[in-house]
Scaffold this motif. Structure first.
Motif, PDB file in Angstrom:
ATOM      1  N   PRO A  72       3.917  10.981  -7.582  1.00 30.05           N
ATOM      2  CA  PRO A  72       4.282  11.656  -8.834  1.00 30.05           C
ATOM      3  C   PRO A  72       3.105  12.369  -9.504  1.00 30.05           C
ATOM      4  O   PRO A  72       3.277  13.462 -10.051  1.00 30.05           O
ATOM      5  N   ALA A  73       1.931  11.757  -9.454  1.00 27.56           N
ATOM      6  CA  ALA A  73       0.763  12.379 -10.082  1.00 27.56           C
ATOM      7  C   ALA A  73       0.372  13.671  -9.371  1.00 27.56           C
ATOM      8  O   ALA A  73       0.008  14.670 -10.008  1.00 27.56           O
ATOM      9  N   LEU A  74       0.449  13.679  -8.054  1.00 26.96           N
ATOM     10  CA  LEU A  74       0.145  14.897  -7.300  1.00 26.96           C
ATOM     11  C   LEU A  74       1.165  15.996  -7.580  1.00 26.96           C
ATOM     12  O   LEU A  74       0.806  17.152  -7.842  1.00 26.96           O
ATOM     13  N   ARG A  75       2.431  15.638  -7.525  1.00 29.86           N
ATOM     14  CA  ARG A  75       3.468  16.657  -7.680  1.00 29.86           C
ATOM     15  C   ARG A  75       3.506  17.255  -9.085  1.00 29.86           C
ATOM     16  O   ARG A  75       3.933  18.398  -9.263  1.00 29.86           O
ATOM     17  N   ALA A 101       0.829  -1.205   0.000  1.00 33.59           N
ATOM     18  CA  ALA A 101       0.000   0.000   0.000  1.00 33.59           C
ATOM     19  C   ALA A 101       0.867   1.261   0.000  1.00 33.59           C
ATOM     20  O   ALA A 101       0.610   2.221  -0.745  1.00 33.59           O
ATOM     21  N   LEU A 102       1.909   1.266   0.823  1.00 34.58           N
ATOM     22  CA  LEU A 102       2.795   2.425   0.874  1.00 34.58           C
ATOM     23  C   LEU A 102       3.563   2.592  -0.437  1.00 34.58           C
ATOM     24  O   LEU A 102       3.713   3.707  -0.951  1.00 34.58           O
ATOM     25  N   GLU A 103       4.040   1.496  -0.986  1.00 30.27           N
ATOM     26  CA  GLU A 103       4.815   1.585  -2.219  1.00 30.27           C
ATOM     27  C   GLU A 103       3.949   2.054  -3.385  1.00 30.27           C
ATOM     28  O   GLU A 103       4.404   2.840  -4.234  1.00 30.27           O
ATOM     29  N   PHE A 104       2.703   1.601  -3.431  1.00 26.25           N
ATOM     30  CA  PHE A 104       1.789   2.063  -4.486  1.00 26.25           C
ATOM     31  C   PHE A 104       1.559   3.569  -4.372  1.00 26.25           C
ATOM     32  O   PHE A 104       1.534   4.292  -5.373  1.00 26.25           O
ATOM     33  N   ALA A 105       1.389   4.047  -3.130  1.00 28.63           N
ATOM     34  CA  ALA A 105       1.193   5.484  -2.922  1.00 28.63           C
ATOM     35  C   ALA A 105       2.422   6.270  -3.374  1.00 28.63           C
ATOM     36  O   ALA A 105       2.302   7.326  -4.007  1.00 28.63           O
ATOM     37  N   ARG A 106       3.614   5.757  -3.041  1.00 31.61           N
ATOM     38  CA  ARG A 106       4.845   6.449  -3.433  1.00 31.61           C
ATOM     39  C   ARG A 106       5.023   6.476  -4.949  1.00 31.61           C
ATOM     40  O   ARG A 106       5.403   7.497  -5.525  1.00 31.61           O
ATOM     41  N   GLN A 107       4.757   5.361  -5.598  1.00 29.65           N
ATOM     42  CA  GLN A 107       5.047   5.241  -7.014  1.00 29.65           C
ATOM     43  C   GLN A 107       3.955   5.806  -7.917  1.00 29.65           C
ATOM     44  O   GLN A 107       4.238   6.250  -9.032  1.00 29.65           O
TER      45      GLN A 107
END
Length: 525
Positions: A53-56, A43-49
């Motif tokens: 990037p999509a938010l930033r 779950a954490l890795e999916f959020a990071r990957q």
């Protein structure tokens, strides 16, 4: 019904029977939660990957627009959230508004403030620093958004506001959010996340929720993540010393126990506006959300000559409040959120009574309106009086998380300062006085141990925002016992989700990086 978790872009039920969430008035089982079988590392890795990037890529202004869209979704569902708060938390309409409307207001505040940062993707701090005899080599400080996840492990008392007051600045900074709400009241948090996900506002991975036990969540956080926790000091200590948190120097933001104070100045005698304002606020803080607020007034310091009159005035107002089932007409004070919280509050109250006398409440035959005491979670509002001052122990060390406050008389300003400081770090102190000399000594004398000091006099009157009301434009947090963390404070909150670095190089490089940066000075606006 079992509430689903939202992780790696999927809605997944946890395995097993799960944990039951109950109505604190009737004891009825409402829903169940389980995190068993959920891969928190994934779950954490999916959020990071994916989410990060999509938010930033959107820049601050674009992310502010996302917050505005979330406001529209939550506002449309307000009545449904009030119903969940009534059933799962025993909230009166005023209590639900404090939580739900507070969440929406905070999101609105950050949606509006974020526009000032424009389309920039990071922040520039200060002027360039000369590093050579010519301009050929310089340094420029930047604040860069973290590439990790904002992990929220939240408390039970604010299932709506507790999520969005943290999520608003994190999302605005470009950092995806994973929330683990407190189990007893997770329903409202889960429903809000579900509504936002269904609306398709945020990129995949930008918002995740795990309901039930946190299990191995902290085993998977990394150096670019932020862990924010609201809850007990004991749990906070275990989190700070978690082996993975220590090994990877994970940024951690804590809001823990806080024994907050209200302080009447020597001029706040019966019949003065300051006295009346203090009485009104003490009663409000004891009864709104049944005293289940980290910012609630727990200790009241009053000039010795006025302390008994203050106790009588507060008791008289408390006597007019109906306590019971929030569905019943005229009820203004509901239950605690669970029988476990009721037991903890009664245990703490028993300790306070060892060194206090009871002015109002706490009767063994207390009967809530339209509720069975055998299955419900009520605690009668209770006002205590302690004349032991600094010699008292429990009054300054035991936080009863419920409708309980203690009045303590003081002899002079020095003693008032010493009593307030015995809290060893608090979120807030409110002061009711128009005495300039008293305030000039008191406020600096307590400020380093308080995140917020609210001063109310006759000129301020009813215009103040409230002892326990956390405004999104002002700092929330406190030193020492209160956890040492900081939240909100307007755009200042974005600093938690950025990393300061200095880039050293030639003018052309620094100019190129600066073109895509907003001025970090705006964080102080």
């Amino acid at each position: 019904m079992k509430l689903a978790n939202y992780v790696y872009g999927q809605w997944l039920e946890g395995a097993g029977d799960g944990i039951a969430l109950q109505d604190p008035v009737t004891g009825e089982e409402l829903v169940r939660v389980s995190s068993e079988g959920i891969d928190t590392g994934r779950a954490l890795e999916f959020a990071r990957q994916s989410g990060g990037p999509a938010l930033r890529a959107l820049g601050y202004e674009g992310r502010a627009a996302l917050l505005g869209a979330i406001v529209e979704v939550l506002s449309a569902k307000r009545a449904e959230y009030f119903d969940i708060a009534l059933r799962n938390s025993g909230s009166t309409e005023a209590d639900a508004a404090f939580d739900v409307d507070g969440a929406i207001f905070t999101l609105k505040s950050y949606a509006r403030a974020g526009k000032a940062l424009g389309p920039a993707r990071h922040l520039k701090e200060g002027a360039r620093v000369a590093l050579a005899k010519t301009d050929a080599f310089q340094g420029q400080h930047f604040l860069m958004p973290l590439t990790g996840v904002a992990v929220f492990i939240n408390a039970f008392n604010f299932p709506a506001w507790g999520l969005w007051e943290k999520a608003a600045p994190a999302l605005l900074a470009g950092v995806p959010v994973l929330v683990k709400p407190a189990t007893p009241t997770a329903w409202l948090t889960q429903r809000m996340v579900e509504d936002v996900v269904k609306a398709g506002i945020l990129p995949a991975g930008a918002l995740s929720i795990v309901c039930g036990s946190a299990r191995d969540l902290l085993d998977h956080v990394g150096e670019c993540d932020v862990v924010s926790f609201t809850g007990s000091a004991d749990t906070a200590a275990r989190m700070r010393t978690h082996p993975n948190v220590v090994a990877r120097s994970v940024r951690i933001n804590i809001e823990a126990d806080s024994i907050n104070s209200a302080i009447l100045g020597p001029d706040a005698q019966p019949g003065t506006p300051e006295f009346d304002l203090a009485v009104k606020e003490i009663v409000r803080e004891m009864t709104i959300k049944t005293g289940q607020k980290c910012t609630a007034i727990r200790r009241v310091f009053a000039p010795a000559a006025a302390s008994r009159s203050l106790a009588d005035a507060v008791a008289a107002k408390l006597a007019s409040y109906r306590v019971g089932n929030p569905k019943s007409e005229g009820v203004r004070v509901g239950p605690l959120v669970s029988r476990a919280q009721q037991a903890a509050a009664l245990e703490g109250l028993a300790k306070l009574r060892e060194e206090c006398e009871t002015v109002f409440g706490g009767g063994v035959d207390f009967a809530p309106v339209d509720a069975d005491p055998a299955v419900s979670a009520f605690v009668q509002p209770t006002l205590l009086y302690c004349d032991k001052g600094l010699d008292a122990r429990h009054v300054h060390d035991v936080e009863v998380f419920g409708p309980v406050a203690t009045i303590v008389p003081y002899a002079d300003t020095a003693e008032a300062i010493a009593l307030a400081r015995r809290g060893r770090g608090s979120l807030v102190a409110s002061v009711y006085s128009g005495d300039a000399a008293f305030l000039a000594e008191l406020v600096p004398g307590i400020a380093d141990l308080h995140g917020r000091v609210m001063v109310v006099d006759a000129a301020v009157g009813a215009n103040h925002t409230g002892h326990g009301n956390v405004m999104p434009t002002c700092l929330h947090g406190g030193p020492g016992r209160a956890g040492g963390g900081e939240e909100l404070g307007g755009l200042r909150a974005l600093a938690t989700y950025h990393r300061r670095c200095v880039v050293q190089g030639g003018p052309a490089l620094l100019e190129a990086l600066s073109r895509d940066a907003a001025d970090a000075a705006l964080l102080g606006s």
